[in-house]
Write a protein that holds these residues in place. Structure first.
Motif, PDB file in Angstrom:
ATOM      1  N   UNK A 146     -15.004  21.095  15.997  1.00  0.00           N
ATOM      2  CA  UNK A 146     -14.969  22.011  17.182  1.00  0.00           C
ATOM      3  C   UNK A 146     -15.981  22.885  17.086  1.00  0.00           C
ATOM      4  N   UNK A 147     -16.820  23.199  18.133  1.00  0.00           N
ATOM      5  CA  UNK A 147     -17.814  24.192  17.985  1.00  0.00           C
ATOM      6  C   UNK A 147     -17.481  25.310  19.095  1.00  0.00           C
ATOM      7  N   UNK A 148     -17.535  26.503  18.558  1.00  0.00           N
ATOM      8  CA  UNK A 148     -17.307  27.741  19.210  1.00  0.00           C
ATOM      9  C   UNK A 148     -18.369  27.827  20.422  1.00  0.00           C
ATOM     10  N   UNK A 149     -17.927  27.740  21.698  1.00  0.00           N
ATOM     11  CA  UNK A 149     -18.837  27.794  23.033  1.00  0.00           C
ATOM     12  C   UNK A 149     -19.698  29.413  22.800  1.00  0.00           C
ATOM     13  N   UNK A 150     -19.366  30.205  22.146  1.00  0.00           N
ATOM     14  CA  UNK A 150     -20.051  31.363  22.286  1.00  0.00           C
ATOM     15  C   UNK A 150     -21.413  31.057  21.407  1.00  0.00           C
ATOM     16  N   UNK A 151     -21.438  30.123  20.563  1.00  0.00           N
ATOM     17  CA  UNK A 151     -22.679  29.730  19.686  1.00  0.00           C
ATOM     18  C   UNK A 151     -23.780  29.392  20.614  1.00  0.00           C
ATOM     19  N   UNK A 152     -23.314  28.319  21.767  1.00  0.00           N
ATOM     20  CA  UNK A 152     -24.503  28.034  22.645  1.00  0.00           C
ATOM     21  C   UNK A 152     -24.650  29.185  23.528  1.00  0.00           C
ATOM     22  N   UNK A 153     -23.779  30.125  23.850  1.00  0.00           N
ATOM     23  CA  UNK A 153     -24.212  31.513  24.702  1.00  0.00           C
ATOM     24  C   UNK A 153     -25.116  32.249  24.001  1.00  0.00           C
ATOM     25  N   UNK A 154     -24.852  32.477  22.727  1.00  0.00           N
ATOM     26  CA  UNK A 154     -25.653  33.165  21.945  1.00  0.00           C
ATOM     27  C   UNK A 154     -27.139  32.780  21.844  1.00  0.00           C
ATOM     28  N   UNK A 195     -36.837  39.028  19.408  1.00  0.00           N
ATOM     29  CA  UNK A 195     -35.887  39.535  20.705  1.00  0.00           C
ATOM     30  C   UNK A 195     -36.094  41.095  20.385  1.00  0.00           C
ATOM     31  N   UNK A 196     -35.957  41.670  19.282  1.00  0.00           N
ATOM     32  CA  UNK A 196     -35.560  43.115  19.125  1.00  0.00           C
ATOM     33  C   UNK A 196     -34.494  43.672  19.356  1.00  0.00           C
ATOM     34  N   UNK A 197     -34.195  44.812  19.501  1.00  0.00           N
ATOM     35  CA  UNK A 197     -32.756  45.466  20.017  1.00  0.00           C
ATOM     36  C   UNK A 197     -32.393  45.065  21.216  1.00  0.00           C
ATOM     37  N   UNK A 198     -33.102  44.717  22.312  1.00  0.00           N
ATOM     38  CA  UNK A 198     -32.212  44.469  23.617  1.00  0.00           C
ATOM     39  C   UNK A 198     -31.586  42.948  23.418  1.00  0.00           C
ATOM     40  N   UNK A 199     -32.273  42.301  22.840  1.00  0.00           N
ATOM     41  CA  UNK A 199     -31.481  40.726  22.516  1.00  0.00           C
ATOM     42  C   UNK A 199     -30.240  40.988  21.642  1.00  0.00           C
ATOM     43  N   UNK A 200     -30.409  41.656  20.584  1.00  0.00           N
ATOM     44  CA  UNK A 200     -29.331  42.022  19.874  1.00  0.00           C
ATOM     45  C   UNK A 200     -28.034  42.538  20.579  1.00  0.00           C
ATOM     46  N   UNK A 201     -28.460  43.483  21.541  1.00  0.00           N
ATOM     47  CA  UNK A 201     -27.372  44.416  22.384  1.00  0.00           C
ATOM     48  C   UNK A 201     -26.649  43.102  23.183  1.00  0.00           C
ATOM     49  N   UNK A 202     -27.475  42.176  23.821  1.00  0.00           N
ATOM     50  CA  UNK A 202     -26.890  41.198  24.353  1.00  0.00           C
ATOM     51  C   UNK A 202     -26.120  40.256  23.684  1.00  0.00           C
ATOM     52  N   UNK A 203     -26.414  39.855  22.505  1.00  0.00           N
ATOM     53  CA  UNK A 203     -25.614  39.001  21.655  1.00  0.00           C
ATOM     54  C   UNK A 203     -24.222  40.004  21.121  1.00  0.00           C
ATOM     55  N   UNK A 218     -22.616  41.915  23.054  1.00  0.00           N
ATOM     56  CA  UNK A 218     -21.902  41.995  24.162  1.00  0.00           C
ATOM     57  C   UNK A 218     -21.234  40.732  24.523  1.00  0.00           C
ATOM     58  N   UNK A 219     -21.937  39.622  24.188  1.00  0.00           N
ATOM     59  CA  UNK A 219     -21.363  38.166  24.343  1.00  0.00           C
ATOM     60  C   UNK A 219     -20.114  38.200  23.107  1.00  0.00           C
ATOM     61  N   UNK A 220     -20.184  38.636  22.087  1.00  0.00           N
ATOM     62  CA  UNK A 220     -19.289  38.683  20.960  1.00  0.00           C
ATOM     63  C   UNK A 220     -18.346  39.555  20.884  1.00  0.00           C
ATOM     64  N   UNK A 221     -18.560  40.684  21.620  1.00  0.00           N
ATOM     65  CA  UNK A 221     -17.626  41.765  21.647  1.00  0.00           C
ATOM     66  C   UNK A 221     -17.902  42.670  20.228  1.00  0.00           C
ATOM     67  N   UNK A 222     -19.100  42.672  19.846  1.00  0.00           N
ATOM     68  CA  UNK A 222     -19.192  43.482  18.705  1.00  0.00           C
ATOM     69  C   UNK A 222     -20.187  44.664  18.928  1.00  0.00           C
ATOM     70  N   UNK A 223     -20.495  45.487  17.791  1.00  0.00           N
ATOM     71  CA  UNK A 223     -21.267  46.594  17.894  1.00  0.00           C
ATOM     72  C   UNK A 223     -22.512  46.115  17.529  1.00  0.00           C
TER      73      UNK A 223
END
Length: 299
Positions: A32-40, A78-86, A88-93
């Protein structure tokens, strides 16, 4: 005719049995592979530079999802903008990460570090370093062949033909660390970019004793320790005849720059220093008189 029919039925039966076995095996051994891995992975720049500390962007995406936290994880490209997107996808800070940049810790220009021989081999720092110490008396400094330039995927580092040293373009540098890995002399370091890109660092990696180091390069660190004694924040350490400024402790007061007799400590992107006001010479009073004000006689 019967033989053909039997053969067809047999092959069909074998196919059905094989299909059933493969289906059962696929279910039993499915990973099983978490679909969020592909999203990130989709939001990452796919530079695969390794600057994040993982083997490529897919490895970084997998680590972010499985860790359940973004602490200590950062994509330098990617810097901070990419980390903010990640986040958001994972529901983390997404914690704020301090910008980093590559710093060349060698100031052994052609003028400061004269040549003593000429290298006539393959133009590669790795090859030259495996053969001998370099074209100058300093065996610790930059070899000038440009392995760091070839390793950079972002065109952020170039050789200066006049000085013979690599120069980093801060606007393009992503602090991926590829140049650090490519340098066999370890003169390139990833350091915090600092407020307004202001940094103070020792631009030398020579570990020879003072007299030997100074003979090889006029701006080498001689291990005198004056900077260590001057620093009010204990940000400078002296080890193996070489001073090093800890960027996490340094407050950019620049007192160490003033006391360094070799000019080895670099202050980058600071405004020009204000000239010190000269003290006015004291006015000497004539002989027999004091400089104190005399009381006025009452009428």
């Amino acid at each position: 005719m019967n033989l053909i029919l039997i053969a067809v039925i047999s092959l069909g039966a074998i196919a059905l049995v094989s299909a059933a076995i493969l289906y059962a095996a696929s279910k039993k051994f499915a990973v099983y592979e978490d679909p969020r891995i592909a999203q990130v992975s989709e939001v990452l720049p796919q530079a695969n530079c390794g600057g994040c500390g993982y083997p490529g962007c897919s490895g970084f995406a997998d680590a972010c999802v499985k860790a359940g936290s973004l602490d200590g994880k950062f994509c330098p490209v990617g810097g901070q903008p990419v980390m903010t997107q990640i986040a958001s996808i994972l529901g983390l800070d997404a914690g704020e990460a301090e910008p980093m940049v590559a710093v060349v810790r060698c100031n052994g220009t052609c003028a400061n570090r004269p040549r003593t021989n000429v290298y006539d081999g393959a133009k590669s720092c790795a090859i030259a370093a495996s053969l001998y110490g370099g074209e100058t008396g300093c065996s610790f400094g930059c070899l000038g062949c440009g392995d760091c330039v070839a390793a950079c995927q972002f065109d952020a580092i170039h050789m200066n033909a006049e000085t013979g040293l690599p120069e980093v373009d801060e606007a393009k540098c992503t602090a991926c660390g590829a140049c650090v890995k490519a340098c066999p002399k370890a003169i390139i370091e990833i350091r915090p970019q600092g407020k307004k890109s202001r940094r103070v660092y020792v631009s030398c990696v020579n570990k020879d004793k003072g007299a030997v180091a100074r003979k090889a390069c006029t701006v080498s660190c001689i291990g005198c320790g004056k900077c260590v004694k001057t620093c009010p924040f204990e940000a400078i350490a002296l080890e193996n005849n070489l001073a090093y400024i800890d960027p996490n402790k340094c407050k950019s007061c620049r007192k160490c720059v003033e006391v360094c007799p070799q000019g080895t400590i670099i202050e980058l992107n600071f405004p020009p220093r204000k000239p010190k006001a000269e003290e006015a010479p004291a006015v000497k009073a004539p002989k027999g008189e004091t400089s104190e004000a005399k009381p006025v006689a009452e009428a």
